[in-house]
Design a protein around this motif. Structure first.
Motif, mmCIF file in Angstrom:
data_model
loop_
_atom_site.group_PDB
_atom_site.id
_atom_site.type_symbol
_atom_site.label_atom_id
_atom_site.label_comp_id
_atom_site.label_asym_id
_atom_site.label_seq_id
_atom_site.Cartn_x
_atom_site.Cartn_y
_atom_site.Cartn_z
ATOM 1 N N CYS A 39 50.137 45.204 25.064
ATOM 2 C CA CYS A 39 49.188 45.929 25.915
ATOM 3 C C CYS A 39 49.029 45.186 27.238
ATOM 4 O O CYS A 39 48.302 44.182 27.300
ATOM 5 C CB CYS A 39 47.834 46.064 25.236
ATOM 6 S SG CYS A 39 47.859 46.929 23.657
ATOM 7 N N PRO A 40 49.689 45.627 28.301
ATOM 8 C CA PRO A 40 49.545 44.960 29.600
ATOM 9 C C PRO A 40 48.346 45.487 30.380
ATOM 10 O O PRO A 40 47.832 46.581 30.100
ATOM 11 C CB PRO A 40 50.843 45.330 30.310
ATOM 12 C CG PRO A 40 51.172 46.694 29.767
ATOM 13 C CD PRO A 40 50.666 46.727 28.341
ATOM 14 N N SER A 41 47.895 44.729 31.340
ATOM 15 C CA SER A 41 46.899 45.180 32.304
ATOM 16 C C SER A 41 47.636 45.647 33.554
ATOM 17 O O SER A 41 48.490 44.925 34.089
ATOM 18 C CB SER A 41 45.929 44.055 32.668
ATOM 19 O OG SER A 41 45.163 43.654 31.552
ATOM 20 N N ILE A 42 47.323 46.855 34.017
ATOM 21 C CA ILE A 42 47.915 47.369 35.245
ATOM 22 C C ILE A 42 47.629 46.380 36.387
ATOM 23 O O ILE A 42 46.530 45.820 36.455
ATOM 24 C CB ILE A 42 47.322 48.754 35.584
ATOM 25 C CG1 ILE A 42 47.668 49.767 34.486
ATOM 26 C CG2 ILE A 42 47.826 49.259 36.940
ATOM 27 C CD1 ILE A 42 46.953 51.100 34.639
ATOM 28 N N PRO A 43 48.574 46.125 37.287
ATOM 29 C CA PRO A 43 48.296 45.239 38.423
ATOM 30 C C PRO A 43 47.026 45.667 39.163
ATOM 31 O O PRO A 43 46.849 46.846 39.485
ATOM 32 C CB PRO A 43 49.539 45.408 39.307
ATOM 33 C CG PRO A 43 50.630 45.748 38.340
ATOM 34 C CD PRO A 43 49.979 46.594 37.282
ATOM 35 N N GLY A 44 46.142 44.698 39.387
ATOM 36 C CA GLY A 44 44.877 45.004 40.043
ATOM 37 C C GLY A 44 43.772 45.368 39.077
ATOM 38 O O GLY A 44 42.639 45.637 39.503
ATOM 39 N N TYR A 45 44.063 45.378 37.797
ATOM 40 C CA TYR A 45 43.067 45.641 36.758
ATOM 41 C C TYR A 45 42.885 44.371 35.923
ATOM 42 O O TYR A 45 43.875 43.762 35.493
ATOM 43 C CB TYR A 45 43.518 46.756 35.817
ATOM 44 C CG TYR A 45 43.473 48.154 36.380
ATOM 45 C CD1 TYR A 45 42.582 49.098 35.870
ATOM 46 C CD2 TYR A 45 44.323 48.552 37.399
ATOM 47 C CE1 TYR A 45 42.543 50.396 36.355
ATOM 48 C CE2 TYR A 45 44.299 49.841 37.898
ATOM 49 C CZ TYR A 45 43.399 50.763 37.380
ATOM 50 O OH TYR A 45 43.380 52.042 37.874
ATOM 51 N N GLY A 46 41.635 44.005 35.662
ATOM 52 C CA GLY A 46 41.368 42.887 34.771
ATOM 53 C C GLY A 46 42.066 41.618 35.207
ATOM 54 O O GLY A 46 41.950 41.167 36.348
ATOM 55 N N PHE A 47 42.862 41.057 34.300
ATOM 56 C CA PHE A 47 43.477 39.758 34.539
ATOM 57 C C PHE A 47 44.865 39.850 35.179
ATOM 58 O O PHE A 47 45.514 38.815 35.369
ATOM 59 C CB PHE A 47 43.565 38.982 33.219
ATOM 60 C CG PHE A 47 42.225 38.748 32.580
ATOM 61 C CD1 PHE A 47 41.276 37.942 33.185
ATOM 62 C CD2 PHE A 47 41.909 39.361 31.373
ATOM 63 C CE1 PHE A 47 40.033 37.728 32.599
ATOM 64 C CE2 PHE A 47 40.669 39.157 30.774
ATOM 65 C CZ PHE A 47 39.733 38.344 31.391
ATOM 66 N N SER A 48 45.349 41.051 35.492
ATOM 67 C CA SER A 48 46.611 41.175 36.227
ATOM 68 C C SER A 48 46.337 41.096 37.721
ATOM 69 O O SER A 48 45.438 41.779 38.236
ATOM 70 C CB SER A 48 47.314 42.496 35.902
ATOM 71 O OG SER A 48 48.056 42.408 34.712
ATOM 72 N N GLN A 49 47.112 40.291 38.402
ATOM 73 C CA GLN A 49 46.925 40.067 39.839
ATOM 74 C C GLN A 49 47.078 41.367 40.617
ATOM 75 O O GLN A 49 47.941 42.199 40.324
ATOM 76 C CB GLN A 49 47.955 39.046 40.318
ATOM 77 C CG GLN A 49 47.813 38.634 41.774
ATOM 78 C CD GLN A 49 48.874 37.609 42.170
ATOM 79 O OE1 GLN A 49 49.571 37.073 41.308
ATOM 80 N NE2 GLN A 49 48.989 37.325 43.460
ATOM 81 N N ALA A 50 46.251 41.541 41.632
ATOM 82 C CA ALA A 50 46.320 42.721 42.495
ATOM 83 C C ALA A 50 47.402 42.560 43.554
ATOM 84 O O ALA A 50 47.696 41.448 44.008
ATOM 85 C CB ALA A 50 44.972 42.961 43.169
ATOM 86 N N SER A 51 47.976 43.674 43.953
ATOM 87 C CA SER A 51 48.984 43.654 45.008
ATOM 88 C C SER A 51 48.374 43.235 46.339
ATOM 89 O O SER A 51 47.231 43.569 46.652
ATOM 90 C CB SER A 51 49.603 45.049 45.152
ATOM 91 O OG SER A 51 50.469 45.095 46.261
ATOM 92 N N SER A 52 49.141 42.508 47.128
ATOM 93 C CA SER A 52 48.725 42.145 48.488
ATOM 94 C C SER A 52 49.237 43.145 49.508
ATOM 95 O O SER A 52 48.913 43.044 50.693
ATOM 96 C CB SER A 52 49.249 40.751 48.842
ATOM 97 O OG SER A 52 48.663 39.766 48.015
ATOM 98 N N LYS A 53 50.026 44.103 49.043
ATOM 99 C CA LYS A 53 50.679 45.042 49.949
ATOM 100 C C LYS A 53 50.409 46.482 49.542
ATOM 101 O O LYS A 53 50.131 46.761 48.377
ATOM 102 C CB LYS A 53 52.192 44.768 49.969
ATOM 103 C CG LYS A 53 52.540 43.388 50.512
ATOM 104 C CD LYS A 53 54.015 43.088 50.374
ATOM 105 C CE LYS A 53 54.369 41.784 51.089
ATOM 106 N NZ LYS A 53 53.600 40.642 50.558
#
Length: 456
Positions: free
Chosen positions: A183-197
């Motif tokens: 079960c991954p976290s979508i980028p920018g959700y929870g503990f997955s890093q958010a995009s800078s771009k």
């Protein structure tokens, strides 16, 4: 005479779609991307998989309590229930529990009951949990299954269904079919890093999650999702069909012109259009079941698909505002009739501990703004603006139609996009947050679908 003209119109449209929208086996290009800050490094990206642990601190908890204590309350209108949004009288009860009884440290321990990891993909630290079965029947191997959440959910939505999939024998589901769940976290959700771009949409996320599964050593695997998870998983199937053994969904983005016509004619010609009695119950009257439902529940979508950072700034600064904004969805998206209740029916399907744990995953990571940007990236150019939305999916597919989902999709509509639809189930109960609300029903349907794929 008008009836003959109407039937001729329907027949003409059917012929048109037969010749113009027949199955075309297209694939999304795999491509590549870089979403971290600055330019991509010249050397090879670190592909290690690192253990991760959820943690908290006294400072984090004290700051939360101080912000809750400073909440400025607004009285609700008399008899407004949940028709104006989250009822502020009931919000007082939620806040009292959150401030005085909710034990975040205990919930952190619960979150850590499953193994957490991070790995860097396309410049982002991607978080996921990976749960392997404790026992596997002799002569069998566990089926790898990725489950993808949506908004305003999280990987935590799957905590109740995981044991039903990894240890089904202990829960009366038989032990001949066991899963290994990721079960991954979508980028920018929870503990997955958010995009800078700008531009990290469902296709980019699908590519990242496909790379994750390959990095974990899986040559082929199953995928499952609802909400954004359904679109991400659909894109994975469009991108790497030879690696996706099966796709199971409890929601789908199925946009076709014939659907509008079907709704207009369905009340009178439902059977001719392929609607079952159950479809008729869930779709009609259209004004109430479709039009009013969409209008009532889609205001957030317009905000987040246009200017997510504006409202996000307010929500990221106020835990109370964040809770009201998100918990309202767990009321009316679970059952639209809950808007007629003073407490929004929130505790009929969930405990306050469960609901507040999901809120805390947004609050403690400061991820509400980046999570809302996902709407802008996917819908900012309008519906049907992306190639994948017009492409069909050619992997074996299963669909669970939960009766209180925001919009019911008849089997014929689903099959139009997923021609290899092996399983379509009218679920007995449940709404938008299927794994969170009805984990046993969803687990049973996933198992049924995988068994059908295995018999092919």
């Amino acid at each position: 005479m008008w009836l003959g003209v109407l039937l001729a119109l329907v027949l003409g449209l059917a012929v048109y779609y037969w010749f113009t929208a027949r199955d075309k086996e297209e694939r999304l290009p795999l491509g590549d991307g870089w979403w971290g800050p600055g330019a991509p490094p010249s050397d090879t990206e670190d592909q290690s998989i690192r253990p991760f642990k959820v943690e908290t601190s006294d400072d984090e908890i004290n700051d939360l309590h101080q912000r809750i204590d400073r909440f400025r309350w607004t009285a609700p209108l008399e008899d407004s229930r949940f028709h104006y949004g989250f009822n502020s009288s009931y919000l007082k009860k939620v806040l009292s529990y959150w401030r005085n009884d909710f034990d975040w440290r205990k919930q952190v321990e619960l979150l850590n009951q499953y193994p957490h990891f991070k790995t860097t993909i396309e410049g982002l630290d991607i978080h996921f949990i990976h749960v392997k079965p404790a026992q596997v029947p002799s002569g069998r191997s566990p089926e790898p299954l990725m489950m993808v959440h949506g908004w305003p959910g999280s990987f935590y939505e799957f905590y109740k269904i995981i044991p039903l999939l990894t240890d089904p024998g202990s829960h009366g589901l038989g032990d001949q079919q066991v899963f290994e769940v990721i079960c991954p976290s979508i980028p920018g959700y929870g503990f997955s890093q958010a995009s800078s771009k700008k531009g990290l949409d469902s296709v980019a996320t699908a590519r990242i999650f496909y790379k994750l599964m390959r990095r974990l050593g899986f040559q082929s695997f199953y995928i499952q999702g609802g909400d954004w998870g359904s679109l991400i998983c659909t894109n994975m199937a469009q991108m790497a069909p030879s690696h996706v053994k099966g796709l199971h969904l409890n929601m789908a983005l199925v946009l076709r012109n014939f659907q509008t016509l079907s709704l207009l004619l369905g009340r009178r010609f439902g059977r001719f259009l392929g609607f079952t009695d159950r479809d008729m119950e869930l779709l009609f009257p259209v004004k109430e079941k479709v039009f009013y439902s969409i209008m009532r529940e889609s205001g957030y979508l317009h905000i987040q698909a246009t200017k997510p950072d504006t409202v996000g700034s307010a929500l990221n600064d106020s835990p109370v505002g964040l809770a009201a904004y998100i918990l309202e969805k767990f009321s009316t998206w679970t059952d639209s009739s809950f808007r007629d209740l003073e407490d929004g029916g929130l505790e009929r399907k969930f405990t306050l501990d469960e609901l507040l744990t999901n809120i805390m995953l947004y609050w403690t990571t400061g991820s509400i703004v980046s999570s809302q940007r996902f709407y802008k990236e996917n819908m900012g150019q309008g519906l049907m603006a992306h190639k994948h939305e017009r492409m069909k999916v050619f992997v074996p597919t299963g669909f669970a139609a939960f009766p209180s989902e925001l919009l019911h999709l008849p089997e014929k509509w689903v099959r139009a996009k997923y021609p290899r639809l092996l399983s379509y189930s009218y679920m007995a109960a449940g709404g938008h947050f299927a794994a969170f609300e009805e984990p046993r029903l969803l687990a049973q349907d996933i198992r049924k679908f995988v068994a059908m794929v295995g018999r092919q």
